[in-house]
Scaffold this motif. Structure first.
Motif, PDB file in Angstrom:
ATOM      1  N   VAL A 188      -2.657   6.680  -8.666  1.00  0.00           N
ATOM      2  CA  VAL A 188      -2.022   6.324  -9.745  1.00  0.00           C
ATOM      3  C   VAL A 188      -1.268   5.118  -9.491  1.00  0.00           C
ATOM      4  N   ARG A 189      -0.637   5.167  -8.276  1.00  0.00           N
ATOM      5  CA  ARG A 189       0.366   3.834  -8.117  1.00  0.00           C
ATOM      6  C   ARG A 189      -0.568   2.565  -8.017  1.00  0.00           C
ATOM      7  N   GLU A 190      -1.757   2.691  -7.366  1.00  0.00           N
ATOM      8  CA  GLU A 190      -2.578   1.583  -7.484  1.00  0.00           C
ATOM      9  C   GLU A 190      -3.108   1.158  -8.978  1.00  0.00           C
ATOM     10  N   LEU A 191      -3.278   2.133  -9.675  1.00  0.00           N
ATOM     11  CA  LEU A 191      -3.760   1.657 -11.044  1.00  0.00           C
ATOM     12  C   LEU A 191      -2.352   1.033 -11.788  1.00  0.00           C
ATOM     13  N   LEU A 192      -1.365   1.673 -11.753  1.00  0.00           N
ATOM     14  CA  LEU A 192      -0.199   1.249 -12.745  1.00  0.00           C
ATOM     15  C   LEU A 192       0.706   0.149 -11.833  1.00  0.00           C
ATOM     16  N   GLY A 193       0.416  -0.082 -10.666  1.00  0.00           N
ATOM     17  CA  GLY A 193       1.432  -0.925  -9.728  1.00  0.00           C
ATOM     18  C   GLY A 193       1.146  -2.253 -10.418  1.00  0.00           C
ATOM     19  N   SER A 194       2.003  -3.311  -9.742  1.00  0.00           N
ATOM     20  CA  SER A 194       1.965  -4.750 -10.110  1.00  0.00           C
ATOM     21  C   SER A 194       2.186  -4.757 -11.821  1.00  0.00           C
ATOM     22  N   GLY A 195       2.988  -4.033 -12.424  1.00  0.00           N
ATOM     23  CA  GLY A 195       3.358  -4.154 -13.708  1.00  0.00           C
ATOM     24  C   GLY A 195       2.272  -3.715 -14.475  1.00  0.00           C
ATOM     25  N   ARG A 196       1.265  -3.108 -14.217  1.00  0.00           N
ATOM     26  CA  ARG A 196       0.409  -2.690 -15.436  1.00  0.00           C
ATOM     27  C   ARG A 196       0.538  -1.546 -16.100  1.00  0.00           C
ATOM     28  N   GLY A 197       1.551  -0.609 -15.843  1.00  0.00           N
ATOM     29  CA  GLY A 197       1.924   0.325 -16.552  1.00  0.00           C
ATOM     30  C   GLY A 197       3.411   0.861 -16.181  1.00  0.00           C
ATOM     31  N   VAL A 198       3.824   1.946 -16.583  1.00  0.00           N
ATOM     32  CA  VAL A 198       5.122   2.466 -16.295  1.00  0.00           C
ATOM     33  C   VAL A 198       5.035   3.789 -15.209  1.00  0.00           C
ATOM     34  N   LEU A 199       5.750   3.549 -14.116  1.00  0.00           N
ATOM     35  CA  LEU A 199       5.453   4.641 -12.937  1.00  0.00           C
ATOM     36  C   LEU A 199       6.932   5.336 -13.019  1.00  0.00           C
ATOM     37  N   VAL A 200       7.022   6.611 -13.135  1.00  0.00           N
ATOM     38  CA  VAL A 200       8.365   7.221 -13.271  1.00  0.00           C
ATOM     39  C   VAL A 200       8.565   7.976 -11.818  1.00  0.00           C
ATOM     40  N   ARG A 201       9.557   8.216 -11.459  1.00  0.00           N
ATOM     41  CA  ARG A 201       9.804   8.828 -10.072  1.00  0.00           C
ATOM     42  C   ARG A 201       9.467  10.478 -10.464  1.00  0.00           C
ATOM     43  N   PRO A 202       8.993  11.057  -9.558  1.00  0.00           N
ATOM     44  CA  PRO A 202       8.383  12.491  -9.884  1.00  0.00           C
ATOM     45  C   PRO A 202       9.672  13.293  -9.465  1.00  0.00           C
ATOM     46  N   PHE A 203       9.862  14.282 -10.337  1.00  0.00           N
ATOM     47  CA  PHE A 203       9.283  14.599 -11.689  1.00  0.00           C
ATOM     48  C   PHE A 203      10.785  14.808 -12.719  1.00  0.00           C
ATOM     49  N   ASP A 204      10.920  13.399 -12.748  1.00  0.00           N
ATOM     50  CA  ASP A 204      12.195  13.353 -13.444  1.00  0.00           C
ATOM     51  C   ASP A 204      11.991  13.140 -14.876  1.00  0.00           C
ATOM     52  N   MET A 235       1.486   5.517 -18.864  1.00  0.00           N
ATOM     53  CA  MET A 235       2.907   5.920 -17.998  1.00  0.00           C
ATOM     54  C   MET A 235       2.518   7.067 -17.474  1.00  0.00           C
ATOM     55  N   ALA A 236       2.835   7.275 -16.221  1.00  0.00           N
ATOM     56  CA  ALA A 236       2.693   8.506 -15.342  1.00  0.00           C
ATOM     57  C   ALA A 236       3.802   8.624 -14.330  1.00  0.00           C
ATOM     58  N   PHE A 237       4.071  10.026 -13.826  1.00  0.00           N
ATOM     59  CA  PHE A 237       4.740  10.092 -12.693  1.00  0.00           C
ATOM     60  C   PHE A 237       4.026   9.331 -11.711  1.00  0.00           C
ATOM     61  N   ASP A 238       4.893   8.881 -10.580  1.00  0.00           N
ATOM     62  CA  ASP A 238       4.241   8.307  -9.268  1.00  0.00           C
ATOM     63  C   ASP A 238       3.916   9.319  -8.342  1.00  0.00           C
ATOM     64  N   CYS A 239       2.601  10.215  -8.789  1.00  0.00           N
ATOM     65  CA  CYS A 239       2.548  11.188  -8.081  1.00  0.00           C
ATOM     66  C   CYS A 239       1.435  11.287  -7.080  1.00  0.00           C
ATOM     67  N   SER A 240       0.609  10.010  -6.848  1.00  0.00           N
ATOM     68  CA  SER A 240      -0.158   9.600  -6.021  1.00  0.00           C
ATOM     69  C   SER A 240      -0.582   8.104  -5.600  1.00  0.00           C
ATOM     70  N   LEU A 241      -1.088   7.670  -4.645  1.00  0.00           N
ATOM     71  CA  LEU A 241      -1.374   6.541  -3.984  1.00  0.00           C
ATOM     72  C   LEU A 241      -2.220   6.060  -5.326  1.00  0.00           C
ATOM     73  N   GLU A 292      -2.743  13.657  -9.250  1.00  0.00           N
ATOM     74  CA  GLU A 292      -3.926  12.936  -9.543  1.00  0.00           C
ATOM     75  C   GLU A 292      -4.683  12.167  -8.701  1.00  0.00           C
ATOM     76  N   GLY A 293      -5.972  12.348  -8.453  1.00  0.00           N
ATOM     77  CA  GLY A 293      -6.725  11.914  -7.396  1.00  0.00           C
ATOM     78  C   GLY A 293      -6.688  10.240  -7.842  1.00  0.00           C
ATOM     79  N   TRP A 294      -7.155  10.185  -9.263  1.00  0.00           N
ATOM     80  CA  TRP A 294      -7.445   8.570  -9.668  1.00  0.00           C
ATOM     81  C   TRP A 294      -6.794   8.669 -10.811  1.00  0.00           C
ATOM     82  N   GLY A 295      -7.022   9.524 -11.877  1.00  0.00           N
ATOM     83  CA  GLY A 295      -6.467   9.429 -13.212  1.00  0.00           C
ATOM     84  C   GLY A 295      -7.255   8.539 -14.120  1.00  0.00           C
TER      85      GLY A 295
END
Length: 398
Positions: free
Chosen positions: A335-351, A327-333, A310-313
């Protein structure tokens, strides 16, 4: 007053067009600049929309077999820039070729900007995904042959990455600014180009995609139901909604009072419905395409993405603005910027097993969902049309 031109290769009604239209409409409303839209590919409906936004719409004449990056295309664009007295040209998605010659042809001061609407080096991922998809359509043997011959070139030798890094460097040297979707991508481009972020010569700036928060705030104020929602295109090589259906298969029986809603359309629609039927899933609803996703956000508690990249999601930001926990797989920086700092659920790709476990935990705890929601009202204001337009005015120096 400056005149800003946007070059969009295909102006129909996708995400790039919506983002550019939203920014432009606000700049026009503020009387900040004059705005010209240049596009070789469009239809009558999109042209009417462009004029309603406030663009001076200029069709670009090109031959059917003429590439966007060709010398002739750049010379045709230069002619328009000269006629319209353009001060800044923003190229969206694809950079034109022969930029130095184009700048000389215009014969006046011209600021060139390249706006990357995906993650840096998205072209590599797109090329691999397209090749894989076409091979899969032919036969299983064609797919394995592609994986061994083409896929291995990138996996072991980074053939495509090296090619596009070279292209990025060439474009970077020819433009005055490169724009990316978030600060994390500024740092990534810094590494790709080997230019420190703090360096005076670093030309990359971030520009968030804007959202009209009004309707989403209404959705945030509604009472949430026990609903998990997916919003987006139904395509295999990027969105991978098949993963979500398998994940739902792991949790559905434990939570019979919850429901999964799939909002969207695409070439995987029929196969995904068949997959859900074959799995015997009872609490899943395929809602089709919706022009008003906020209707679905209004009742949902959780949004799930299971994309490969996801470029941005944008739906993640829309969900937060609507009081829906993403919540999303941690598939790009991005997505990580959006959901980081406890704003959402990041899951290890692609478990998928881990995803199901974390989804279950979120479904179990209303307190956790409320804790996430409390963070969103302040955070999403940075994506408001007003704030994004202010940033664009700084970037354009208007």
């Amino acid at each position: 007053m400056k005149t800003i031109a946007f070059f969009i290769p295909f102006y129909y009604f996708g995400g790039v067009e919506r983002v550019t239209d939203t920014v432009t409409a606000e700049l026009v409303r503020r009387n900040a600049c004059k705005v010209v839209l240049i596009s070789p590919h469009y239809d009558q409906m999109s042209r009417m929309r462009a004029e309603a936004v406030g663009y001076d719409f200029v069709p670009l004449e090109i031959a059917p077999d003429q590439r966007i990056t060709s010398r002739q295309t750049s010379l045709n664009v230069a002619k328009i820039l000269r006629q319209k007295n353009i001060d800044v040209l923003v190229m969206a998605v694809n950079a034109l070729g022969y930029l130095d010659e184009m700048r000389e042809t215009v014969g006046r001061s011209l600021t060139l900007m390249y706006h990357i609407h995906g993650m840096p080096l998205w072209e590599v991922t797109a090329k691999i995904d397209f090749g894989r998809m076409m091979a899969r359509k032919k036969s299983r043997w064609a797919y394995w042959k592609w994986s061994l011959l083409k896929g291995s070139k990138e996996r072991f030798f980074q053939v495509y990455t090296k090619r596009y890094v070279k292209m990025y460097r060439h474009v970077y040297d020819s433009v005055d600014r490169m724009l990316v979707l978030c600060d994390s991508y500024c740092e990534e481009l810094s590494k790709i180009l080997n230019i420190p972020v703090e360096s005076e010569e670093f030309k990359v700036r971030s520009a968030y995609n804007p959202m009209d928060l009004t309707e989403f705030k209404v959705a945030a104020a509604t009472v949430k139901r026990k609903e998990v929602v997916y919003v987006g295109r139904l395509s295999y090589d990027d969105k991978r909604v098949d993963r979500l259906i398998r994940i739902w298969g792991r949790v559905e029986k434990q939570y019979p009072d919850w429901r999964l809603k799939i909002v969207g359309d695409g070439n995987e629609y029929s196969s995904l419905k068949s997959m859900a039927l074959d799995m015997g899933l009872e609490h899943i609803e395929f809602c089709g395409y919706s022009e008003n996703p906020e209707v679905h956000y209004a009742t949902a508690s959780i949004l799930c993405l299971t994309s490969s990249h996801e470029g941005w999601g944008m739906v993640l930001a829309e969900a937060m603005a609507s009081g829906v926990v993403p919540m999303a797989f941690d598939c790009s920086l991005g997505v990580r910027e959006l959901l980081g700092s406890g704003r959402g659920v990041l899951v290890r790709p692609f478990d998928e097993e881990e995803y199901a476990r974390q989804l279950s935990a979120l479904m179990e705890s209303e307190d956790d969902r409320a804790r996430y929601r409390a963070l969103y009202p302040e955070y999403v204001e940075r994506f408001s049309v007003s704030e994004v337009a202010k940033n664009w005015m700084r970037i354009l120096d208007i």
